[in-house]
Structure formats: structure tokens, C-alpha cells
Design a protein around this motif. Structure first.
Motif, PDB file in Angstrom:
ATOM      1  N   ALA A   1       0.854  -1.187   0.000  1.00  0.00           N
ATOM      2  CA  ALA A   1       0.000   0.000   0.000  1.00  0.00           C
ATOM      3  C   ALA A   1       0.893   1.240   0.000  1.00  0.00           C
ATOM      4  N   ASP A   2       0.493   2.250  -0.755  1.00  0.00           N
ATOM      5  CA  ASP A   2       1.289   3.480  -0.877  1.00  0.00           C
ATOM      6  C   ASP A   2       0.995   4.413   0.294  1.00  0.00           C
ATOM      7  N   TYR A   3       1.621   4.105   1.420  1.00  0.00           N
ATOM      8  CA  TYR A   3       1.525   4.980   2.586  1.00  0.00           C
ATOM      9  C   TYR A   3       2.487   6.141   2.358  1.00  0.00           C
ATOM     10  N   ASN A   4       1.959   7.303   2.019  1.00  0.00           N
ATOM     11  CA  ASN A   4       2.815   8.443   1.698  1.00  0.00           C
ATOM     12  C   ASN A   4       3.606   8.960   2.885  1.00  0.00           C
ATOM     13  N   ASP A   5       3.159   8.677   4.098  1.00  0.00           N
ATOM     14  CA  ASP A   5       3.866   9.167   5.277  1.00  0.00           C
ATOM     15  C   ASP A   5       4.947   8.199   5.748  1.00  0.00           C
ATOM     16  N   SER A   6       5.158   7.108   5.010  1.00  0.00           N
ATOM     17  CA  SER A   6       6.126   6.093   5.408  1.00  0.00           C
ATOM     18  C   SER A   6       7.295   6.040   4.434  1.00  0.00           C
ATOM     19  N   ILE A   7       8.442   5.630   4.948  1.00  0.00           N
ATOM     20  CA  ILE A   7       9.586   5.375   4.087  1.00  0.00           C
ATOM     21  C   ILE A   7       9.385   3.976   3.493  1.00  0.00           C
ATOM     22  N   ILE A   8       9.345   3.896   2.192  1.00  0.00           N
ATOM     23  CA  ILE A   8       9.179   2.615   1.502  1.00  0.00           C
ATOM     24  C   ILE A   8      10.424   2.410   0.649  1.00  0.00           C
ATOM     25  N   ASP A   9      11.180   1.352   0.991  1.00  0.00           N
ATOM     26  CA  ASP A   9      12.405   1.072   0.253  1.00  0.00           C
ATOM     27  C   ASP A   9      12.135   0.989  -1.243  1.00  0.00           C
ATOM     28  N   HIS A  10      12.974   1.639  -2.008  1.00  0.00           N
ATOM     29  CA  HIS A  10      12.959   1.599  -3.471  1.00  0.00           C
ATOM     30  C   HIS A  10      11.716   2.232  -4.100  1.00  0.00           C
ATOM     31  N   ARG A  11      10.979   3.029  -3.327  1.00  0.00           N
ATOM     32  CA  ARG A  11       9.842   3.737  -3.935  1.00  0.00           C
ATOM     33  C   ARG A  11      10.406   4.681  -4.987  1.00  0.00           C
ATOM     34  N   THR A  12       9.800   4.683  -6.134  1.00  0.00           N
ATOM     35  CA  THR A  12      10.246   5.566  -7.214  1.00  0.00           C
ATOM     36  C   THR A  12       9.836   7.005  -6.927  1.00  0.00           C
ATOM     37  N   SER A  13      10.432   7.906  -7.626  1.00  0.00           N
ATOM     38  CA  SER A  13       9.981   9.299  -7.592  1.00  0.00           C
ATOM     39  C   SER A  13       9.005   9.483  -8.749  1.00  0.00           C
ATOM     40  N   PHE A  14       7.972  10.272  -8.529  1.00  0.00           N
ATOM     41  CA  PHE A  14       6.971  10.500  -9.560  1.00  0.00           C
ATOM     42  C   PHE A  14       7.201  11.869 -10.187  1.00  0.00           C
ATOM     43  N   TYR A  15       7.040  11.935 -11.488  1.00  0.00           N
ATOM     44  CA  TYR A  15       7.304  13.163 -12.235  1.00  0.00           C
ATOM     45  C   TYR A  15       6.122  13.516 -13.111  1.00  0.00           C
TER      46      TYR A  15
END
Length: 183
Positions: free
Chosen positions: A59-73
Motif C-alpha cells: 500500500a502506498d503509505y505516503n507518510d512512510s519510508i518505503i524502500d525503493h519507492r520511485t519518484s513520480f514526475y
């Protein structure tokens, strides 16, 4: 997520026409929570992601550090590439709130190629074109757009987009081919 549209009027009499909406999946997730008596994320993790070895889907918890989450552009007004604006997808887990990899999506798609993870009757129902109450056939099953390509080959799949990203997911069942593109 239900409060966003709970007071909206219906577009059509139920069953008379088809119109895709991610909010429909909010309802599905609420039904799953009610039937399983568990949070939707927990249900998905234990009943789908773990059994299919989808170890990079979360789940995309925006308030959490998620290893290897990409950056969105996204594109700026002058067509330059800029960081995408913040989006909180937690109101629609089932309709676009997960982060995944192409490899995990392939594992998910493989579960639709033949009976095993799902019963054959479940697969048949999910990937059969639905009908309106007047009997009109629509190009949608349960969660899947159902089409033919320009060579007449049948496929089903789904695409989706969010701020800064999009996905194309296609399954050619007869060819046992699963295509997942994340951009």
C-alpha cells in the motif's frame, strides 16, 4: 473513501449502462472488509500478495519510508519535467493505492492464465464480458477491460494513471502472455 461519493446521484439506473469508476473499487474493498472482518490491506497481503509471492507490492503509505519507492514526475507548464505533486491514494486502496513492480504484476497476471490460484469458474466469470439489463454486451468483465487487438487476438487487462505515473497491464490468455508496463 466512501464519503467522497456517498451523496452523489447515480449516472444511470443500475445495470442499464456501464461507466468505469475507481470508486466502484472502494465499494468492493468495503465489502471485502465487511465479509472478512479485517482491514482491506491485511486481507490483500495475506490472501493475494503473499500466496502469489508478490513481495514488492505494498500500500502506498505516503507518510512512510518505503524502500525503493520511485519518484513520480510530471510535465510543467513549459513542458519541462518536474516533481509530481503530492497525492494521498489511501482513500482508494483497491482502485489505485498500491505500489508494485513489473515482476509482481506478472505474478498477479499469471494467476489468471489457468485455474489454480482461482477456481476455473471464478476465472470464467471475471474475464467474461458483462451485459446490461437490456442484454447489451459491454467490453468489460469484473475488473478487466476485454478486447481484441488489430489481429483479432483476445486480451483482457487494465490501465491506470495517477499523478506522475501510469500502468498498462495486458493478459493474452490463449498465448499465456502477461505484459506489464509501468511508467
Amino acid at each position: 473513501g466512501l464519503s467522497i461519493f456517498s451523496n452523489d446521484t447515480l449516472l444511470y439506473i443500475p445495470g442499464s449502462k456501464f461507466s468505469y469508476t475507481s470508486y466502484g473499487w472502494n465499494l468492493v474493498s468495503a465489502v471485502i472488509e465487511g465479509a472478512s472482518k479485517r482491514p482491506f490491506i491485511d486481507f490483500m497481503t495475506e490472501n493475494v500478495f503473499k500466496p502469489l509471492d508478490m513481495s514488492h507490492t505494498i500500500a502506498d503509505y505516503n507518510d512512510s519510508i518505503i524502500d525503493h519507492r520511485t519518484s513520480f514526475y510530471m510535465y510543467g507548464k513549459d513542458s519541462s519535467i518536474i516533481n509530481a505533486i503530492y497525492v494521498d491514494n489511501s482513500y482508494k486502496w483497491a482502485g489505485g493505492g498500491f505500489l508494485s513492480t513489473t515482476e509482481d504484476l506478472i505474478k498477479f497476471g499469471n494467476a489468471y492464465l489457468k485455474a489454480g490460484f482461482y477456481k476455473q469458474s471464478t476465472l470464467d466469470t471475471m474475464i467474461s464480458r458483462q451485459r446490461t439489463s437490456r442484454g447489451e454486451l459491454i467490453d468489460y468483465g469484473i475488473g478487466w477491460r476485454i478486447k481484441k487487438d488489430d489481429k483479432g487476438r483476445s486480451w483482457f487487462g487494465h490501465r491506470g494513471g495517477s499523478v506522475g505515473g501510469s500502468t498498462q497491464f495486458i493478459i493474452y490468455k490463449d498465448a499465456e502472455l502477461v505484459i506489464a508496463i509501468l511508467t
